[in-house]
Design a protein around this motif. Sequence first.
Motif, PDB file in Angstrom:
ATOM      1  N   LEU A 203       0.821  -1.211   0.000  1.00 24.60           N
ATOM      2  CA  LEU A 203       0.000   0.000   0.000  1.00 24.60           C
ATOM      3  C   LEU A 203       0.850   1.253   0.000  1.00 24.60           C
ATOM      4  N   ASP A 204       2.044   1.180   0.558  1.00 21.14           N
ATOM      5  CA  ASP A 204       2.938   2.339   0.499  1.00 21.14           C
ATOM      6  C   ASP A 204       3.348   2.628  -0.946  1.00 21.14           C
ATOM      7  N   GLN A 205       3.639   1.559  -1.705  1.00 19.59           N
ATOM      8  CA  GLN A 205       3.948   1.749  -3.122  1.00 19.59           C
ATOM      9  C   GLN A 205       2.742   2.325  -3.855  1.00 19.59           C
ATOM     10  N   LEU A 206       1.555   1.869  -3.488  1.00 15.97           N
ATOM     11  CA  LEU A 206       0.333   2.380  -4.113  1.00 15.97           C
ATOM     12  C   LEU A 206       0.175   3.874  -3.852  1.00 15.97           C
ATOM     13  N   ARG A 207       0.397   4.291  -2.623  1.00 18.96           N
ATOM     14  CA  ARG A 207       0.283   5.719  -2.299  1.00 18.96           C
ATOM     15  C   ARG A 207       1.286   6.535  -3.113  1.00 18.96           C
ATOM     16  N   ALA A 208       2.495   5.990  -3.265  1.00 18.66           N
ATOM     17  CA  ALA A 208       3.520   6.704  -4.036  1.00 18.66           C
ATOM     18  C   ALA A 208       3.102   6.839  -5.498  1.00 18.66           C
ATOM     19  N   ALA A 209       2.530   5.777  -6.041  1.00 14.83           N
ATOM     20  CA  ALA A 209       2.082   5.816  -7.438  1.00 14.83           C
ATOM     21  C   ALA A 209       0.936   6.801  -7.620  1.00 14.83           C
ATOM     22  N   MET A 210       0.006   6.808  -6.672  1.00  9.76           N
ATOM     23  CA  MET A 210      -1.143   7.705  -6.785  1.00  9.76           C
ATOM     24  C   MET A 210      -0.731   9.161  -6.647  1.00  9.76           C
ATOM     25  N   ALA A 211       0.314   9.422  -5.867  1.00  9.22           N
ATOM     26  CA  ALA A 211       0.792  10.800  -5.720  1.00  9.22           C
ATOM     27  C   ALA A 211       1.354  11.340  -7.028  1.00  9.22           C
ATOM     28  N   ASN A 221      -0.885  -9.710  -6.304  1.00 10.13           N
ATOM     29  CA  ASN A 221      -0.875 -10.733  -5.241  1.00 10.13           C
ATOM     30  C   ASN A 221      -1.309 -10.188  -3.881  1.00 10.13           C
ATOM     31  N   MET A 222      -2.339  -9.369  -3.878  1.00  8.68           N
ATOM     32  CA  MET A 222      -2.877  -8.840  -2.625  1.00  8.68           C
ATOM     33  C   MET A 222      -4.095  -9.634  -2.195  1.00  8.68           C
ATOM     34  N   ALA A 223      -4.224  -9.862  -0.898  1.00 12.38           N
ATOM     35  CA  ALA A 223      -5.406 -10.518  -0.347  1.00 12.38           C
ATOM     36  C   ALA A 223      -6.607  -9.592  -0.495  1.00 12.38           C
ATOM     37  N   PRO A 224      -7.831 -10.148  -0.492  1.00 12.70           N
ATOM     38  CA  PRO A 224      -9.024  -9.316  -0.695  1.00 12.70           C
ATOM     39  C   PRO A 224      -9.138  -8.119   0.246  1.00 12.70           C
ATOM     40  N   ALA A 225      -8.795  -8.302   1.522  1.00 10.33           N
ATOM     41  CA  ALA A 225      -8.895  -7.184   2.456  1.00 10.33           C
ATOM     42  C   ALA A 225      -7.932  -6.064   2.079  1.00 10.33           C
ATOM     43  N   MET A 226      -6.726  -6.435   1.668  1.00 10.78           N
ATOM     44  CA  MET A 226      -5.736  -5.449   1.259  1.00 10.78           C
ATOM     45  C   MET A 226      -6.163  -4.777  -0.047  1.00 10.78           C
ATOM     46  N   LEU A 227      -6.770  -5.554  -0.931  1.00 10.26           N
ATOM     47  CA  LEU A 227      -7.275  -4.984  -2.174  1.00 10.26           C
ATOM     48  C   LEU A 227      -8.344  -3.936  -1.902  1.00 10.26           C
ATOM     49  N   ALA A 228      -9.242  -4.245  -0.977  1.00 13.28           N
ATOM     50  CA  ALA A 228     -10.304  -3.300  -0.640  1.00 13.28           C
ATOM     51  C   ALA A 228      -9.719  -2.002  -0.095  1.00 13.28           C
ATOM     52  N   GLU A 229      -8.666  -2.120   0.724  1.00 14.69           N
ATOM     53  CA  GLU A 229      -8.010  -0.924   1.246  1.00 14.69           C
ATOM     54  C   GLU A 229      -7.338  -0.156   0.109  1.00 14.69           C
ATOM     55  N   GLY A 230      -6.752  -0.887  -0.812  1.00 14.31           N
ATOM     56  CA  GLY A 230      -6.116  -0.252  -1.959  1.00 14.31           C
ATOM     57  C   GLY A 230      -7.114   0.489  -2.821  1.00 14.31           C
ATOM     58  N   VAL A 231      -8.270  -0.115  -3.051  1.00 15.72           N
ATOM     59  CA  VAL A 231      -9.322   0.537  -3.839  1.00 15.72           C
ATOM     60  C   VAL A 231      -9.769   1.827  -3.158  1.00 15.72           C
ATOM     61  N   ALA A 232      -9.854   1.793  -1.844  1.00 11.19           N
ATOM     62  CA  ALA A 232     -10.242   2.995  -1.098  1.00 11.19           C
ATOM     63  C   ALA A 232      -9.186   4.101  -1.242  1.00 11.19           C
ATOM     64  N   ILE A 233      -7.911   3.708  -1.223  1.00 11.03           N
ATOM     65  CA  ILE A 233      -6.833   4.690  -1.392  1.00 11.03           C
ATOM     66  C   ILE A 233      -6.908   5.339  -2.766  1.00 11.03           C
ATOM     67  N   VAL A 234      -7.172   4.530  -3.777  1.00  2.00           N
ATOM     68  CA  VAL A 234      -7.265   5.065  -5.145  1.00  2.00           C
ATOM     69  C   VAL A 234      -8.465   5.995  -5.285  1.00  2.00           C
ATOM     70  N   GLY A 235      -9.569   5.600  -4.687  1.00  2.07           N
ATOM     71  CA  GLY A 235     -10.746   6.475  -4.668  1.00  2.07           C
ATOM     72  C   GLY A 235     -11.259   6.885  -6.034  1.00  2.07           C
TER      73      GLY A 235
END
Length: 282
Positions: A203-211, A221-235
Motif C-alpha cells: 500500500l505504500d507503493q500504491l500511495r507513491a504511485a497515486m501521488a 498478489n494482494m489478499a481481498p482485504a488489502m485490495l479493498a483498502e487499496g481501492v479505497a486509497i485510489v478512490g
Amino acid sequence: MLVALPDLMLEPIVRATLLEDLGRAGDITTDAIVPAGHRTRLQLVARQEGIVAGLDLARIAFRLMDAGTLMEVHRPDGGRVVPGTAIATLEGPTRGLLTAERTALNLLCRLSGIATATAGLVAAVAGHRAQIVCTRKTTPGLRAVEKYAVRAGGGGNHRFGLDDAILIKDNHVAIAGGIQPAVERARQHAGHMVKIEVEVDTLDQLRAAMALGVDAVLLDNMAPAMLAEGVAIVGGRAITEASGRITADTAPAIAAAGVDLISCGWITHSAPILDIGFDYAA
C-alpha cells in the motif's frame, strides 16, 4: 457484440499451421485411401460443455485445402454448447476435409478452451463491477486469436503488446531507483495517447504511485482485504487491476473488493482445450 477478426489476419496463421502438418509430401494417408473427386459431409460436434471460438480459423483451413468446401455454422463463436451439439456442418471434397481436419481442430479446440475458461471466471464475478481480462501470456504467434477467444468468452483484453501502453513493473522500479523516477522517465517518452500503469506490491507503493497521478495501478498478489483498502486509497482516481494466481474459487472475493479489472494469465497459457470431434455425417 463479438466482432470477427478479418480473414487477412487469420489466413497467415492457418497457412503456417497447415504447412507444418503437410510437411514435404502432403497427406499421404488420405491421398492413398480416398479417391480423387470423392465428396462427403462431416460435422464439428462438441464432446464437452463450453463456449465456441475459432470457427473462422477452421473455415479458412478447410477452404485453403479445397475452395469447393462449404461450411454451415450452427453454433457461432461465443455460443454455448453441450456434449452432442452440432457446431457446424462441412460438405465438400473428402480429401480436403480430412487433410485440414487436425489443423482446424487444433485451433478450434484451443480457442474454445480459452473462451470456456474465460466464461467460467466471468460467471464467478457476476454481480460485481470487475471485468476479467487476459495478459500477454499467450502462445507465440497466436496472441491475436487467443485474445479474440477471451472476448468470445465474455472477457476483455489487457495489452496486446509492449507498444500498447506503459506498464512499470518491479524490475523497472528497481533499476530506475524507485517509483517516482520510473514514472518520470516514462512520462518523458509517452505520447499523449499512451497511458501509464504501475505494478505495486504494498500500500505504500500504491500511495507513491497515486501521488504521481498514474492512470492505472496493478495490485499484485494482494489478499481481498488489502485490495479493498487499496481501492479505497485510489478512490476512483485511477483504474485498479488485481492480478496473481486468480481462479474461479478466489475471483469472487477479489471482485468484491471493488477492483475494476482482474487479469489472469492462465486463461490463455494454460486453459484446457474444449473437446470437439469431426464426425462422419452420412
